[in-house]
Design a protein around this motif. Sequence first.
Motif, mmCIF file in Angstrom:
data_model
loop_
_atom_site.group_PDB
_atom_site.id
_atom_site.type_symbol
_atom_site.label_atom_id
_atom_site.label_comp_id
_atom_site.label_asym_id
_atom_site.label_seq_id
_atom_site.Cartn_x
_atom_site.Cartn_y
_atom_site.Cartn_z
ATOM 1 N N GLU A 185 0.840 -1.203 0.000
ATOM 2 C CA GLU A 185 0.000 0.000 0.000
ATOM 3 C C GLU A 185 0.880 1.260 0.000
ATOM 4 O O GLU A 185 0.616 2.217 -0.742
ATOM 5 C CB GLU A 185 -0.922 -0.007 1.227
ATOM 6 C CG GLU A 185 -1.911 1.118 1.274
ATOM 7 C CD GLU A 185 -2.820 1.065 2.503
ATOM 8 O OE1 GLU A 185 -3.502 2.067 2.740
ATOM 9 O OE2 GLU A 185 -2.840 0.042 3.222
ATOM 10 N N LEU A 186 1.930 1.236 0.804
ATOM 11 C CA LEU A 186 2.860 2.365 0.844
ATOM 12 C C LEU A 186 3.540 2.547 -0.517
ATOM 13 O O LEU A 186 3.645 3.660 -1.028
ATOM 14 C CB LEU A 186 3.911 2.156 1.937
ATOM 15 C CG LEU A 186 4.982 3.242 2.047
ATOM 16 C CD1 LEU A 186 4.365 4.605 2.367
ATOM 17 C CD2 LEU A 186 6.009 2.850 3.110
ATOM 18 N N LYS A 187 3.958 1.451 -1.118
ATOM 19 C CA LYS A 187 4.599 1.515 -2.436
ATOM 20 C C LYS A 187 3.642 2.122 -3.463
ATOM 21 O O LYS A 187 4.019 2.995 -4.239
ATOM 22 C CB LYS A 187 5.067 0.141 -2.898
ATOM 23 C CG LYS A 187 5.752 0.173 -4.276
ATOM 24 C CD LYS A 187 6.118 -1.208 -4.750
ATOM 25 C CE LYS A 187 6.850 -1.203 -6.066
ATOM 26 N NZ LYS A 187 6.208 -0.485 -7.154
ATOM 27 N N GLN A 188 2.397 1.661 -3.464
ATOM 28 C CA GLN A 188 1.396 2.192 -4.406
ATOM 29 C C GLN A 188 1.191 3.688 -4.193
ATOM 30 O O GLN A 188 1.103 4.458 -5.155
ATOM 31 C CB GLN A 188 0.066 1.468 -4.249
ATOM 32 C CG GLN A 188 0.026 0.113 -4.908
ATOM 33 C CD GLN A 188 -1.373 -0.492 -4.780
ATOM 34 O OE1 GLN A 188 -2.023 -0.405 -3.746
ATOM 35 N NE2 GLN A 188 -1.831 -1.104 -5.857
ATOM 36 N N SER A 189 1.109 4.093 -2.938
ATOM 37 C CA SER A 189 0.900 5.498 -2.606
ATOM 38 C C SER A 189 2.065 6.348 -3.108
ATOM 39 O O SER A 189 1.866 7.385 -3.761
ATOM 40 C CB SER A 189 0.749 5.645 -1.083
ATOM 41 O OG SER A 189 0.699 6.998 -0.714
ATOM 42 N N ILE A 190 3.270 5.900 -2.841
ATOM 43 C CA ILE A 190 4.454 6.657 -3.266
ATOM 44 C C ILE A 190 4.620 6.596 -4.782
ATOM 45 O O ILE A 190 4.943 7.611 -5.405
ATOM 46 C CB ILE A 190 5.706 6.190 -2.494
ATOM 47 C CG1 ILE A 190 5.568 6.653 -1.035
ATOM 48 C CG2 ILE A 190 6.987 6.709 -3.143
ATOM 49 C CD1 ILE A 190 6.682 6.242 -0.105
ATOM 50 N N ASP A 191 4.376 5.453 -5.382
ATOM 51 C CA ASP A 191 4.455 5.346 -6.848
ATOM 52 C C ASP A 191 3.500 6.335 -7.513
ATOM 53 O O ASP A 191 3.855 7.007 -8.483
ATOM 54 C CB ASP A 191 4.113 3.929 -7.328
ATOM 55 C CG ASP A 191 5.232 2.934 -7.122
ATOM 56 O OD1 ASP A 191 6.363 3.339 -6.761
ATOM 57 O OD2 ASP A 191 4.981 1.725 -7.326
#
Length: 150
Positions: free
Chosen positions: A96-102
């Motif tokens: 979820e963090l990766k998706q948000s930052i991406d």
Amino acid sequence: METIYDILKAEHDQVAELFQQALSDGSKVSFVKIRIKTDPHMMGEEKFFYPLLEKKEELRDLVSEAYKEHNEAKALISEMEDMDERDENWTAKLSELKQSIDHHVQEEESKVFERARNALSQKEAEEIAQQYIEFKRSYMNRVETGEPLA
């Protein structure tokens, strides 16, 4: 001379690599590396880059959205700080963090940077880069010496 766009893009790429490692090994250590890279990055953007962009009416909405995306990432990072890597939700939160930052990076690079290049001069982009580099150097020195970051 290097501009703020060059520096931020390079850091975005580094964080993407750190996420690959973190998703591969699922470790808290890899997560901490992401946090160590993203904390001063977001702080520096909010201190030097975004305020200058906010002065340009055509960029205000994009900058407002960027702040919201930073806050979302900070909330997820804070939540993960208290989690154990063996927690059943760890990998899902990391994704979820990766998706948000991406998403944030994609928006920033494709929209914010493009409009900022039209609104700021090359000299301004270089000056912001210098301020940002000095801020990060000072920040990392404080981390290494255990000084307060606030």
